[in-house]
Design a protein around this motif. Sequence first.
Motif, mmCIF file in Angstrom:
data_model
loop_
_atom_site.group_PDB
_atom_site.id
_atom_site.type_symbol
_atom_site.label_atom_id
_atom_site.label_comp_id
_atom_site.label_asym_id
_atom_site.label_seq_id
_atom_site.Cartn_x
_atom_site.Cartn_y
_atom_site.Cartn_z
ATOM 1 N N HIS A 195 0.888 -1.163 0.000
ATOM 2 C CA HIS A 195 0.000 0.000 0.000
ATOM 3 C C HIS A 195 0.922 1.207 0.000
ATOM 4 O O HIS A 195 2.089 1.108 0.398
ATOM 5 N N ALA A 215 -9.283 -5.601 -3.443
ATOM 6 C CA ALA A 215 -8.283 -5.451 -2.391
ATOM 7 C C ALA A 215 -8.242 -6.716 -1.528
ATOM 8 O O ALA A 215 -9.155 -7.539 -1.573
ATOM 9 N N SER A 230 -3.492 -2.925 -1.230
ATOM 10 C CA SER A 230 -4.116 -2.238 -2.352
ATOM 11 C C SER A 230 -4.191 -3.161 -3.558
ATOM 12 O O SER A 230 -3.278 -3.946 -3.818
#
Length: 243
Positions: A195, A215, A230
Amino acid sequence: MKNTIKVLIADDERYSRDELKHLLKAFSSIQVVDEAESGEAAIMKAVHLQPHVVFLDVEMPKMNGMEVAKSLMALKKVPLIIFATAYPQFAAEAFRYEATDYLLKPYDEEMVRQTVQRIEKQLLSKAKHETVKTAGKLAIEEDGEIIYIEPKDIIYMYRDDKVSRIIAKSGSYETKISLKELESRLNPFSFFRIHKSYLVNLEYVTRLTPWFNGAYQLEMENRKEMLSVSRNYVKALRARLEI
């Protein structure tokens, strides 16, 4: 890197791949380890082969070169990126992705030679830096003291407002060092960005669970909290973790 620079060529046009491969044969330092016909294939091959350099066509179907570059920048060992295209208007955008160089098609022999020289100079400097850093410990200044942390003991790190928080087996620490700088210092070790605000030690990953909108959530060894992955990093993360 020793004396050989591993190169991956990603281009959906076979003629362009063959032309570039032919020009690169003139340099003894260069070894073309593989080719990719699509952006998706380029990412997968970069994960498994860990090339030092990726020559990346900008205009490819489905996943273009800019999107591929974004994924490559999330890898533990980020390769140098050389964009290649017939369209000069992409040059400004290319350097937003920290591209080492930008080649126009059809390829010019002299321009390729200059690019290779730039690659050799940059990788030689990087190799010397990594040799020095591999044996060291991460230094954190806290309450006027300097604490040294073994990189292998760090479970994960994240950015919290203006500080970076380090979660290690020995406890938690706080530093003003940016996450990007921490990632650079720990490059020789098994760290991976999941992320924009999180960096994890892959040695402690135990479970990857689907969440929503592509995700995932990551479970770390001996930790109760779940970390968000992410969707932009999921494919590269799985490729690094799985055999």
